[in-house]
Design an enzyme around this catalytic site. Structure first.
Site, PDB file in Angstrom:
ATOM      1  CE  LYS A   4      -0.123  39.301  36.291  1.00  0.00           C
ATOM      2  NZ  LYS A   4       0.508  38.617  35.154  1.00  0.00           N
ATOM      3  NE  ARG A  19       4.790  43.464  26.555  1.00  0.00           N
ATOM      4  CZ  ARG A  19       4.750  42.196  26.182  1.00  0.00           C
ATOM      5  NH1 ARG A  19       4.561  41.882  24.919  1.00  0.00           N
ATOM      6  NH2 ARG A  19       4.914  41.224  27.061  1.00  0.00           N
TER       7      ARG A  19
END
Length: 318
Positions: free
Chosen positions: A182, A256
């Site tokens: 990130k 996920r």
């Protein structure tokens, strides 16, 4: 602002109940719902506000007193809700160098230690490996801290094992993004990436207080998503607990992955029949809906309608 005290001395951690009228609007938090005879709990203030219209013919001391008495009968569950909210927020606010998967699991286990009707099981890395939870292990691969899976079980309807609600939460104690790192500005607040796990554990805590005639199993999948010599590489292919293989095209899409193994565990091992997953899964929800709405997706419209009714009662906007 009207305040009525029905006890001789204050109790520790007790709630303050305040009746407010239209003229008090400017003095209150914007969180207070300004609808006739509607109550709003603000846990940080340990206060519950009752909004009334001073011009209403239903407004008199006796009606207020009767309302407070009825509310007092439900005070225990209101206190429990406040305790659950604070428990979740304390988990979320913990520094990421202090709260790893192990500490999270131990905190939850201690929280439920006083309940005799609750089963608490914690899977360590060895047990997670034995259960072939390859996606969770892939996310954990770059971390110096081992993963954990917390399982909470409550069976209030033991004769109805064909109806078991599953709650599955994403518990990334810090999300660096992995090799798909990130940007610096996005690393702020990544300690909150375990909020899904915090929510399902504290929702479970609040739910069981009323001893409902239902069966519930909560599963919290816990790890951090870090970079290291063993971290999962972009375009790696790993095998999930379900046996399906997954190509990881973005290591910052780790939520996920842990949820997938958590869902499989809940279905295969805990035999749940319906599942609610909770996760800080994607920033796209904030872009689409803003800061004050929760995004929801479903493959079961009937269950969705039941869920909608619950969110309306709890004033949660989805």
């Amino acid at each position: 602002m009207v305040e009525v005290y029905l006890q001789e001395k204050a109790k520790v951690n007790s709630l303050t109940f305040q009746a407010i009228t239209g003229k008090d609007k400017g003095k209150l938090s914007p969180l207070v719902e300004k609808k006739e005879w509607r109550t709003t709990l603000i846990s940080e203030e340990m206060a519950c506000y009752l909004y009334i219209d001073k011009e209403s013919i239903n407004y008199n001391f006796q009606n207020l007193y009767d309302y407070f008495v009825r509310f007092a009968r439900e005070e225990k569950i209101i206190q429990v809700i406040a305790e659950g909210i604070l428990f979740a927020r304390n988990l979320q606010d913990a520094p990421p160098n202090k709260l790893h998967a192990k500490e999270f699991a131990e905190t939850v286990k201690e929280k439920f230690s006083k309940f005799e009707n609750i089963q608490v099981e914690i899977l360590d890395k060895k047990s997670i490996t034995e259960n072939r939870m390859g996606l969770l292990l892939a996310v954990n691969a770059g971390s110096h801290h081992e993963p954990r899976v917390v399982i909470l079980r409550y069976f209030g309807a033991k004769q109805n094992k064909k109806n078991v609600l599953g709650l599955v939460g994403k518990g990334i104690t810090f999300d660096s993004g992995g090799y798909n790192l990130k940007p610096s500005s996005s690393l702020q607040c990544m300690k909150f990436d375990m909020s899904g796990a915090a929510v399902v554990c504290t929702s479970f805590f609040t739910l069981i207080q009323k001893k409902p005639k239902i069966n519930v199993v909560a599963v919290a999948c816990l790890t951090e998503n870090a970079i290291g010599g063993h971290a999962t590489l972009t375009e790696s292919v790993v095998t999930s607990m379900s046996g399906k293989t997954v190509e990881i095209n973005n290591t910052d899409a780790e939520g996920r992955l842990v949820l997938a193994d958590g869902i499989t565990y809940a279905i295969e091992k805990e035999k749940v029949t319906k599942i609610i997953t909770v996760a800080t899964l994607t920033g796209a929800v904030v872009l689409a809906l803003g800061e004050n709405l929760t995004g929801i997706m479903t493959n079961n419209q009937e269950f969705y309608q039941q869920f909608i009714q619950s969110t309306q009662k709890s004033h949660e906007n989805i």
